[in-house]
Design a protein around this motif. Structure first.
Motif, PDB file in Angstrom:
ATOM      1  N   GLY A   1      -8.474   5.967 -14.689  1.00 12.24           N
ATOM      2  CA  GLY A   1      -9.538   6.711 -15.368  1.00 12.24           C
ATOM      3  C   GLY A   1      -9.443   6.595 -16.873  1.00 12.24           C
ATOM      4  N   ILE A   2      -8.222   6.702 -17.398  1.00 13.52           N
ATOM      5  CA  ILE A   2      -8.030   6.581 -18.849  1.00 13.52           C
ATOM      6  C   ILE A   2      -8.407   5.178 -19.328  1.00 13.52           C
ATOM      7  N   THR A   3      -7.992   4.169 -18.567  1.00 13.71           N
ATOM      8  CA  THR A   3      -8.331   2.785 -18.924  1.00 13.71           C
ATOM      9  C   THR A   3      -9.834   2.575 -18.941  1.00 13.71           C
ATOM     10  N   ALA A   4     -10.521   3.094 -17.914  1.00 12.75           N
ATOM     11  CA  ALA A   4     -11.975   2.947 -17.834  1.00 12.75           C
ATOM     12  C   ALA A   4     -12.669   3.685 -18.980  1.00 12.75           C
ATOM     13  N   MET A   5     -12.167   4.874 -19.330  1.00  8.83           N
ATOM     14  CA  MET A   5     -12.810   5.657 -20.380  1.00  8.83           C
ATOM     15  C   MET A   5     -12.709   4.968 -21.746  1.00  8.83           C
ATOM     16  N   THR A   6     -11.580   4.297 -22.027  1.00  9.93           N
ATOM     17  CA  THR A   6     -11.489   3.590 -23.311  1.00  9.93           C
ATOM     18  C   THR A   6     -12.510   2.448 -23.379  1.00  9.93           C
ATOM     19  N   LEU A   7     -12.767   1.822 -22.228  1.00  7.34           N
ATOM     20  CA  LEU A   7     -13.811   0.785 -22.206  1.00  7.34           C
ATOM     21  C   LEU A   7     -15.186   1.390 -22.450  1.00  7.34           C
ATOM     22  N   VAL A   8     -15.428   2.578 -21.890  1.00  3.31           N
ATOM     23  CA  VAL A   8     -16.690   3.275 -22.136  1.00  3.31           C
ATOM     24  C   VAL A   8     -16.836   3.619 -23.612  1.00  3.31           C
ATOM     25  N   TRP A   9     -15.732   4.078 -24.240  1.00  3.41           N
ATOM     26  CA  TRP A   9     -15.780   4.403 -25.675  1.00  3.41           C
ATOM     27  C   TRP A   9     -16.113   3.161 -26.496  1.00  3.41           C
ATOM     28  N   ILE A  10     -15.480   2.030 -26.141  1.00  2.00           N
ATOM     29  CA  ILE A  10     -15.766   0.779 -26.847  1.00  2.00           C
ATOM     30  C   ILE A  10     -17.247   0.432 -26.715  1.00  2.00           C
TER      31      ILE A  10
ATOM     32  N   PHE B   1      -1.718   0.454 -15.972  1.00  2.00           N
ATOM     33  CA  PHE B   1      -2.479   0.614 -14.730  1.00  2.00           C
ATOM     34  C   PHE B   1      -2.083  -0.452 -13.702  1.00  2.00           C
ATOM     35  N   ILE B   2      -2.012  -1.715 -14.137  1.00  2.00           N
ATOM     36  CA  ILE B   2      -1.650  -2.802 -13.221  1.00  2.00           C
ATOM     37  C   ILE B   2      -0.228  -2.622 -12.707  1.00  2.00           C
ATOM     38  N   ASP B   3       0.619  -2.024 -13.530  1.00  2.00           N
ATOM     39  CA  ASP B   3       2.015  -1.800 -13.152  1.00  2.00           C
ATOM     40  C   ASP B   3       2.144  -0.919 -11.911  1.00  2.00           C
ATOM     41  N   GLU B   4       1.111  -0.145 -11.628  1.00  2.00           N
ATOM     42  CA  GLU B   4       1.137   0.700 -10.432  1.00  2.00           C
ATOM     43  C   GLU B   4       1.002  -0.123  -9.150  1.00  2.00           C
ATOM     44  N   PHE B   5       0.474  -1.326  -9.268  1.00  2.00           N
ATOM     45  CA  PHE B   5       0.213  -2.151  -8.087  1.00  2.00           C
ATOM     46  C   PHE B   5       1.199  -3.302  -7.920  1.00  2.00           C
ATOM     47  N   VAL B   6       1.823  -3.740  -9.009  1.00  2.38           N
ATOM     48  CA  VAL B   6       2.682  -4.918  -8.916  1.00  2.38           C
ATOM     49  C   VAL B   6       4.087  -4.610  -9.414  1.00  2.38           C
TER      50      VAL B   6
ATOM     51  N   HIS C   1       0.818  -1.209   0.000  1.00  2.00           N
ATOM     52  CA  HIS C   1       0.000   0.000   0.000  1.00  2.00           C
ATOM     53  C   HIS C   1       0.854   1.263   0.000  1.00  2.00           C
ATOM     54  N   SER C   2       1.914   1.258   0.750  1.00  2.00           N
ATOM     55  CA  SER C   2       2.730   2.466   0.907  1.00  2.00           C
ATOM     56  C   SER C   2       3.484   2.838  -0.372  1.00  2.00           C
ATOM     57  N   GLU C   3       3.712   1.874  -1.259  1.00  6.68           N
ATOM     58  CA  GLU C   3       4.483   2.145  -2.471  1.00  6.68           C
ATOM     59  C   GLU C   3       3.609   2.527  -3.667  1.00  6.68           C
ATOM     60  N   VAL C   4       2.301   2.446  -3.499  1.00  6.84           N
ATOM     61  CA  VAL C   4       1.399   2.759  -4.612  1.00  6.84           C
ATOM     62  C   VAL C   4       1.226   4.264  -4.718  1.00  6.84           C
ATOM     63  N   ASP C   5       1.418   4.789  -5.919  1.00  4.44           N
ATOM     64  CA  ASP C   5       1.192   6.211  -6.189  1.00  4.44           C
ATOM     65  C   ASP C   5      -0.270   6.374  -6.609  1.00  4.44           C
ATOM     66  N   TRP C   6      -1.099   6.826  -5.650  1.00  2.00           N
ATOM     67  CA  TRP C   6      -2.539   6.833  -5.884  1.00  2.00           C
ATOM     68  C   TRP C   6      -2.966   7.889  -6.898  1.00  2.00           C
ATOM     69  N   PHE C   7      -2.164   8.929  -7.074  1.00  2.00           N
ATOM     70  CA  PHE C   7      -2.472   9.911  -8.126  1.00  2.00           C
ATOM     71  C   PHE C   7      -2.326   9.267  -9.509  1.00  2.00           C
TER      72      PHE C   7
ATOM     73  N   VAL D   1      -2.570   6.064 -10.065  1.00  2.00           N
ATOM     74  CA  VAL D   1      -3.647   5.072 -10.145  1.00  2.00           C
ATOM     75  C   VAL D   1      -4.936   5.724 -10.642  1.00  2.00           C
ATOM     76  N   ALA D   2      -5.267   6.893 -10.065  1.00  2.00           N
ATOM     77  CA  ALA D   2      -6.492   7.588 -10.466  1.00  2.00           C
ATOM     78  C   ALA D   2      -6.427   8.007 -11.938  1.00  2.00           C
ATOM     79  N   GLY D   3      -5.274   8.565 -12.341  1.00  2.00           N
ATOM     80  CA  GLY D   3      -5.150   9.023 -13.729  1.00  2.00           C
ATOM     81  C   GLY D   3      -5.173   7.895 -14.721  1.00  2.00           C
ATOM     82  N   GLU D   4      -4.315   6.882 -14.498  1.00  2.00           N
ATOM     83  CA  GLU D   4      -4.228   5.775 -15.449  1.00  2.00           C
ATOM     84  C   GLU D   4      -5.472   4.894 -15.407  1.00  2.00           C
TER      85      GLU D   4
END
Length: 310
Positions: free
Chosen positions: A49-58, A89-94, A36-42, A44-47
């Motif tokens: 959001g972009i990932t989710a929006m491309t799914l919405v466009w599809i 996006f996943i790279d932010e967590f693992v 948890h301490s190593e995750v950059d939550w800003f 995470v939110a940005g990437e």
């Protein structure tokens, strides 16, 4: 929200689900949670959001478009771009061991290919919209100047088509390649109306008209001639070119799947077609008679073929 188009894209939705599931399985299998301490939550939110929006466009592309090359290109471009964004996006967590560091390296590779496909798709979409806009401008002009627009399909009416055939015949000596006429009708349309009602029949005619409009050239004129019968005028067009256009339109119409208003019916129509090329000795009534006779001949050939197959 009308979800009827989504039913046409079950295979594309399945591809998207399989692709995302594979990416998640692969990355989570080889990666370790950073903590948890190593995750950059800003990030995470940005990437995220972009990932989710491309799914919405599809989702909205598949929701609003029929099957076809442009839809497939738009889907492929966005899906490949989403693949890069999901990996990022996943790279932010693992984090990955040295042996699996290639997963971080390849995350940006699919995106350029997706952008190239999207660019190609948007170009063809632009061409498609230009054709539709031209037809809409033509329809507006027909209605404003002649008030000869068909109420159900929005196409030019039979009377306007007759006037344009007569005009082209008068100009035939000046045209290099003359002009051709195509006629199409829907097989067993009367039975469709009896079974599903006039409202569904009108909806089928409207969508049938749209498919024809999407598959003709800017200079061509489309009209609803009578009931389920449509005529396309191909000005300054050689017979060989007209034959290819006829085959292309028939293929598009028979590939099109009609969805009923309540989404309970999916229907693919068979199409009969006829083609004539005008000569200086023709008259308007003579050309229309030739078209009609050719259509009847093709109907009888199809009926005989169906009987032999049965």
């Amino acid at each position: 929200m009308n979800l009827s188009f989504l039913k046409l894209h079950r295979s594309l939705l399945l591809i998207l689900v399989v692709m995302l599931a594979s990416v998640l399985t692969l990355t989570l299998s080889f990666g370790e949670y950073k903590g948890h301490s190593e995750v950059d939550w800003f990030d995470v939110a940005g990437e995220g959001g972009i990932t989710a929006m491309t799914l919405v466009w599809i989702f909205f592309i598949l929701l609003s478009r029929p099957k076809g090359r442009v839809t497939n290109l738009l889907f492929a471009g966005l899906a490949i771009m989403n693949l890069s964004m999901t990996l990022d996006f996943i790279d932010e967590f693992v984090s990955y061991s040295d042996e699996q560091a290639w997963l971080s390296t390849i995350e940006s590779i699919p995106a350029p290919f997706g952008m190239i496909l999207m660019t190609i798709a948007l170009y063809h979409w632009h061409q498609e919209q230009m054709s539709i806009n031209q037809q809409l401008r033509n329809r507006e002009r027909f209605y404003r100047e002649h008030q000869l627009s068909d109420a159900i399909s929005g196409l030019a009416s039979a009377d306007y088509m007759k006037s344009q055939i007569n005009r082209e015949l008068n100009l035939l000596h000046h045209n290099l390649h003359g002009f051709s006429l195509l006629m199409f009708d829907i097989a067993q349309f009367d039975r469709f109306n009896r079974q599903f009602g006039d409202a569904e029949g009108d909806k089928l005619l409207q969508e049938f008209a749209q498919v024809i409009t999407l598959n003709v050239r800017e200079q061509d004129l489309v009209c609803r001639y009578a009931s389920d019968c449509f005529i396309v005028m191909l000005p300054n067009t050689k017979l060989a070119v007209a034959e290819q256009l006829s085959l292309s339109i028939v293929a598009a119409l028979e590939a099109f799947s009609f969805n009923s208003s309540d989404s309970t019916l999916t229907y693919k129509q068979k199409v009969h077609a006829s083609l004539v090329s005008a000569t200086t000795t023709d008259s308007t009534s003579g050309l229309l008679s030739k078209l009609h006779q050719g259509l009847l001949k093709n109907k009888h050939l199809h009926e005989y073929s169906d009987e032999q197959t049965a």
